[in-house]
Design a protein around this motif. Sequence first.
Motif, PDB file in Angstrom:
ATOM      1  N   SER A 698      39.629  16.056 -71.488  1.00  0.00           N
ATOM      2  CA  SER A 698      40.914  16.112 -70.792  1.00  0.00           C
ATOM      3  C   SER A 698      42.071  16.036 -71.770  1.00  0.00           C
ATOM      4  O   SER A 698      41.945  15.541 -72.906  1.00  0.00           O
ATOM      5  CB  SER A 698      41.025  14.946 -69.798  1.00  0.00           C
ATOM      6  N   ARG A 732      43.858  18.455 -65.575  1.00  0.00           N
ATOM      7  CA  ARG A 732      43.145  19.694 -65.289  1.00  0.00           C
ATOM      8  C   ARG A 732      44.073  20.904 -65.349  1.00  0.00           C
ATOM      9  O   ARG A 732      43.655  22.008 -65.705  1.00  0.00           O
ATOM     10  CB  ARG A 732      42.497  19.582 -63.910  1.00  0.00           C
ATOM     11  N   THR A 784      35.793  22.951 -59.513  1.00  0.00           N
ATOM     12  CA  THR A 784      36.554  21.764 -59.931  1.00  0.00           C
ATOM     13  C   THR A 784      36.627  20.712 -58.846  1.00  0.00           C
ATOM     14  O   THR A 784      37.503  19.890 -58.834  1.00  0.00           O
ATOM     15  CB  THR A 784      37.980  22.182 -60.339  1.00  0.00           C
TER      16      THR A 784
END
Length: 827
Positions: A698, A732, A784
């Motif tokens: 991330s 994201r 996702t």
Amino acid sequence: MVVEPDVPPGRRGRLKVFLGAAPGVGKTYRMLDEARRRAGRGTDVVVGYVECHKRRHTLAGLDGLEVIPRSQRTYRGGEFEEMDLDGVLARRPQVALVDELAHTNIPGGRNAKRWQDIEELLAAGIDVVTAVNIQHVESLNDVVEKITKVPQQETVPDDVVRRAHEIELVDMPAGALRRRMAHGNIYAPEKVDAALANYFRVGNLTALRELAMRWVADSVDEALQKYRADHGIDGVWETHERVVVALTGGPEGATLIRRAARIADRSAGGVVLAVHIARSDGLAAGSSAAALARQRALVESLGGTYHSVVGDDIPTALLEFARAENATQLVLGTSSRSRLERFLTGRGIGESVVALSHDIDVHMVTHERAGRGRLLPSRRRTLSTSRLIAGPVSGLVLPFVLTFVLAQVRGTLTLTSEALLFLLTVVGVACVGGVASAVVASVTASLLLNYWFIPPVGQFTTNLNSVLVTVVFALVAGIVAAVVDRSLRLSRRSARATAEAETLSSLAGSIVRGDQAIPALLERTRETFGMESVELVPLPVADPGVVQVPVGPDAFLALRGRTLPSSERKVLAAFAAHVTVAVERARLAEAAAEVEPVKAADRMRTALLAAVSHDLRTPLAAGWAAITSLRSSDIDFSDEDRDELLATADESMARLGRLIDNLLDMSRLQAGALKLNLRATPLEEVLPAALESLPPESAPVDFQGLDAVPAVLADPPLLERVVANLLSNAARHTPRGETVLLTASTLTDRVEVRVIDRGPGLSAEGRERAFVPFQRLGDTDNTTGVGLGLALSRGLTEAMSGTLTPEDTPGGGLTMVLSLPAAGLGN
């Protein structure tokens, strides 16, 4: 032993009262806050008695304040604590905090009531800060019991509270107070459900809130009057007025409305109520629907309200409406009748209203139409009692008066002229008293004409010519009188039909504008027919004084007040038809509301099945494949391969666990079964765990302002989930090489946390859709997750009395603003 402090002569303590509408609004907290502020200014403050009810924020308010130990009393085998009055007097502070003004002391002390203890402190020169709820004020005790159905055993005399130097209202909307109750901030958890279902109903809290506001407003008014008297101010200070303006539908309406608005504007909070009496006489005459529509728009543009009322007697209906609305002023236009018309028809509406107004001030406003009436007033379309008496009397008297006048000028006029004057008198009597009075007048006039004016004068003539003249005269007079009477009756019917049409048109207009709620229709019916109350009841009421109209198979409209004549019941039937439609709509809406949760659950299940079909399969498949490979004896894995397979299995199981947790939490939220443990939570406590939940790949997260904000009132595990979901969502969508920024700041009594990304952002239309479960940005990526993150975050935030809203990031991207109450800044 009573300690008598050395008090300067005439020095008496000052009393400040925090008045609330119900328990839990924050009176004690505000009292403690007041004590801390005074202590911070160097004032000697002690706590004589404060009841915290185990509320943690109230308990925290005691920190730093000197507390006088309580006295112990034994009563009926139990031990109780009370304020140590002698201890406070011996300590002799400048200010003492004494909670629960209406409290009844345990027997064994000097005084039966706590307010009597406070009186001793005030007499000793000690300032006292106290708190009380409106239900404990003596004069409102029975009113509160009628509202809440709960008798109040402890009361305090009104005068004790009104003598306070300061009365501060501690207010909170009913919905906010119920949320505090539901969160466990007022009563223990086991008492919450019963309290919300009984005393803490929205209607009860709203009524108590209005009582508290009105009581404080009355106290302010009393203080103002005392100030005016003390300073010798004789002029009128109109602080609050309710001004009723009577509209006829004539051109003078705009003038009256503006005058009424000026009267209301002279006082703070003045209200204008325009009323049109839709009836067959008085103010209903000459009304124009177009003019009334324009005048209604004018009233509403000036902040007033428009009303239409049906009444048999204009002055009575007008004053009944004014008194029902607690009006202080009444504005009328001066009569448009001429002086001759007023002389012939007697006292008008304005004069009658003034005579009957009593405690309501009446303003007679002149206008350009004043005094421009006609000889025969078309507005007088019904026969009043005075006209029914005056008609026959004038039918007997006027012919004799005319005979006396003509006898004085005998020989000047011909017999034809004299007969025409008698005929004119008969027609005039017919206009005043109707056809019966005209018959009396025609008979009297015929006999007088025959005796005094048809030769031979002085005796009744029986020849054919004289008899023919007398008979023809009587017939003509009777026919003319009948025609006049019929014209009046037709005019009366026409006006009645017009009044009914205006009333129904006004009702239809209110429905078109959206005033379709049953309470609004009931209030409209009450004011239109001038009733005391209008209710919707399931069964007929066994009361002969109640007018009842069926409005459905199991509902009746019950009107209490005056007896309605049959002519008004026809209009009432139309109102009942509208209420019937409203009742049926309410039933359909209720049925639809019952079906909607089922449909929503159906949609949720469908969406869930569609969404999890892939998202549950993916981590399961990956984890299963990794574990199966590790268990295989056909392949010899290296240490690196084995570690990679174990990492894949671990990541898949972790992802599956997060997905299941989200699904379970969303289900609990929607079922209302999520349990909260709110406490003061520093942001630094939840951030490490939230960061650990982010995938290693991330985007990095930077922090600003965390050390400058207080702790928030939140459930730590739930707050961690919210922050983790927001950071995960931001990471994201953050481009490679960019960072996610988390900032914190204080705004009044709340802490705002901003999670800022530099991603593609959201359109205005897509922002709310992003909070719908099972939605993803664009709805094109099915790799996702199921799209529960933002929906769950908002649900958890609102459960903690917070808000979660999206904003544009300057320069591009999306900012999620998480707002939560700061711990220790609200009770």
